[in-house]
Design an enzyme around this catalytic site. Structure first.
Site, PDB file in Angstrom:
ATOM      1  N   HIS A 240      29.763  25.106 -18.969  1.00 14.53           N
ATOM      2  CA  HIS A 240      29.159  25.662 -20.080  1.00 14.53           C
ATOM      3  C   HIS A 240      28.964  27.008 -20.259  1.00 14.53           C
ATOM      4  CE1 HIS A 240      25.672  25.315 -17.565  1.00 14.53           C
ATOM      5  NE2 HIS A 240      25.528  23.789 -17.952  1.00 14.53           N
ATOM      6  N   ASP A 313      29.590  18.451 -21.964  1.00 13.13           N
ATOM      7  CA  ASP A 313      28.115  18.625 -21.522  1.00 13.13           C
ATOM      8  C   ASP A 313      27.111  17.273 -22.381  1.00 13.13           C
ATOM      9  OD1 ASP A 313      25.900  19.045 -19.945  1.00 13.13           O
ATOM     10  OD2 ASP A 313      25.464  20.976 -20.594  1.00 13.13           O
TER      11      ASP A 313
HETATM   12  C1  NCD Z   1      21.349  18.734 -18.921  1.00 14.13           C
HETATM   13  C2  NCD Z   1      20.884  17.132 -18.722  1.00 14.13           C
HETATM   14  O1  NCD Z   1      20.148  16.721 -19.603  1.00 14.13           O
HETATM   15  O2  NCD Z   1      21.311  16.510 -17.718  1.00 14.13           O
HETATM   16  N1  NCD Z   1      20.958  19.206 -20.182  1.00 14.13           N
HETATM   17  C3  NCD Z   1      21.548  20.209 -20.685  1.00 14.13           C
HETATM   18  O3  NCD Z   1      20.866  20.731 -21.567  1.00 14.13           O
HETATM   19  N2  NCD Z   1      22.718  20.647 -20.732  1.00 14.13           N
HETATM   20  C4  NCD Z   1      21.028  19.280 -17.605  1.00 14.13           C
HETATM   21  C5  NCD Z   1      21.001  20.802 -17.920  1.00 14.13           C
HETATM   22  O4  NCD Z   1      22.003  21.626 -17.823  1.00 14.13           O
HETATM   23  O5  NCD Z   1      19.877  21.284 -18.115  1.00 14.13           O
END
Ligand code: NCD
Length: 433
Positions: A240, A313
């Site tokens: 990301h 993600d």
């Molecule tokens: C991810 C999660 O919820 O597992 N959340 C996110 O905002 N991408 C983990 C993380 O990267 O904090």
């Protein structure tokens, strides 16, 4: 022959085979056996043939591959599980999903990897590819048994959600993973610079009185890791990517031939910190939504190949994780079902060539995870997605298959809809039915 599927007069688009033509595509069992103008006429006559007449203007693309999803099983099945996550993936056009290891327990062992794969096998649908942790418990200290993880079916290692901050642990991780030809996927965040942070550090965080996550916390880690990747010769991948600085660093590293790669999410390509508005927890995400200049750099980086792949993600969270004070809310948003329709908007605006979008969701991620290549050609496995690029629809919670509905895109009108997804010739999603 068990199965015969014939697509008639469909626009098949596969940039890695230089294919963009209106043709017929004939599938026998798990393979594409013939393609070309009118080649399906004969096969379509067979009484066991399933003949598909796509909507006018529909596209047939190679199946999409997501390098970065959180499916929450084991441990947090109220948010998502392997069945609902793979169902959402199928509805989003994905035939392959790589699952991050921040489950409960963490996927840092052969046992968890095997359990996930066996569950996915029971469920059917898109393929699941576990990503093992880099360090035990994602604590950033002792390395996992990467050989074991690899043998059990893991395609990469990552401590996603946490950064590997120790340079020495990261060096050893790169060296160890390269023995098994696995990429090390870094969640680039210098935690010392982001402690207590809630959103991007900038004018909006100042106005809202929220502690900020400065860009430099990502850039510092990416810069260091690129040096370590160069020193060790290992495969390094940035999860990301969210900053202008990351794009610049990657461009420089790639110009010198380093074996590095990166992904960007749809939300970082589409939204800025302004979307947080008045404490909208749906927009709380890690890394945070940044500024216009970052969005521009990410779009340019994706268009010119500096950023290889798009990854969702997909981070499902329950109602109570988001319907609360901003500081208490969990970071993350869902993405599997929204990725393609949202990004087709960028293509429509002329901000991203269609070929690059398709490549960044098919060929690029499958080569990073070393999955069999996605191609539309004779003899290839029939992993395909049928898309109606003209259909307009509104993103509504009730239309989403994911157990969680945490996305700031609810209510948005989009153009382009996944109509059908095939995994090795099996129809795993069919028009919402
Ligand atoms: C991810 C999660 O919820 O597992 N959340 C996110 O905002 N991408 C983990 C993380 O990267 O904090």
């Amino acid at each position: 022959m068990e199965r015969l599927i014939v697509f008639r007069h469909v626009r098949a688009i596969d940039p890695s085979s230089s294919l963009d033509a209106i043709i017929d595509v004939v599938i026998e069992n798990d393979r594409i056996v013939r393609l070309g103008p009118n080649v399906g006429a004969e096969a379509a006559k067979a009484d066991w043939a399933q003949v598909i007449a796509p909507p006018p203007g529909a596209w047939l693309l190679p199946g999409l591959v997501d390098l970065h999803a959180h499916l929450r099983e084991p441990g947090q099945e109220s948010k998502e599980d392997i069945r609902s996550g793979l169902g959402a993936a199928a509805a989003g056009g994905f035939t392959d999903v790589c699952a991050m290891p921040n489950t409960v327990p963490v996927n840092d062992s052969r046992m968890v990897t095997e359990a996930m794969l066996s569950r996915a096998h029971e469920v059917g649908g898109p393929r699941l590819h576990p990503i093992g942790a880099i360090t035990m418990g994602q604590r950033g200290e002792a390395l996992t048994e990467m050989g074991d993880l690899r043998e059990a079916g893991a395609v990469a290692v990552s401590d996603d959600g946490r950064c590997v901050t120790s340079s020495s642990v990261m060096r050893r991780a790169l060296e160890y993973a390269s023995v098994f030809d696995m990429p090390v996927i870094q969640h680039a965040e210098d935690h010392a610079l982001t402690e207590g942070s809630q959103m991007h550090e900038g004018s909006v965080s100042t106005k809202l009185g929220l502690r900020g996550w400065p860009r430099v916390a990502e850039d510092i880690i990416v810069a260091r890791d690129l040096m370590l990747a160069e020193y060790t010769g290992a495969r390094y991948h940035v999860a990301h990517a969210s900053t202008e600085g990351t794009v610049r660093l990657l461009r420089e590293a790639k110009s010198r031939g380093l074996r590095v790669s990166a992904e960007v999410t749809p939300h970082h390509l589409l939204l800025t910190h302004e979307a947080v508005g008045l404490y909208d927890t749906a927009c709380k995400v890690n890394p945070p939504l940044r500024e216009e200049q970052d969005v521009q750099a990410l779009r340019e980086g994706l268009a010119d190949g500096t950023i290889d792949a798009v990854a969702t993600d997909h981070a499902p969270h329950g109602i109570l994780d988001k319907h609360c004070e901003f500081a208490e809310a969990k970071p993350g948003m869902i993405g599997l079902e929204l990725c393609l329709p949202l990004l087709l908007g960028l293509v429509e605006q002329g901000a991203l060539p269609l070929n690059r979008l398709v490549e960044s969701l098919t060929h690029a991620p499958s080569s990073i995870a070393r999955l069999p290549d996605k191609r539309i050609r004779e003899g290839a496995r029939a992993d395909l997605v049928l898309v109606d690029p003209e259909e307009r629809w509104t993103i509504e919670a009730s239309r989403l298959r994911s157990k969680s509905k945490n996305t700031p895109f609810l209510g948005r009108n989009v153009k382009g809809r996944v109509k059908m997804t095939l995994v090795a010739g099996n129809i795993v999603f069919n028009g919402g039915s």
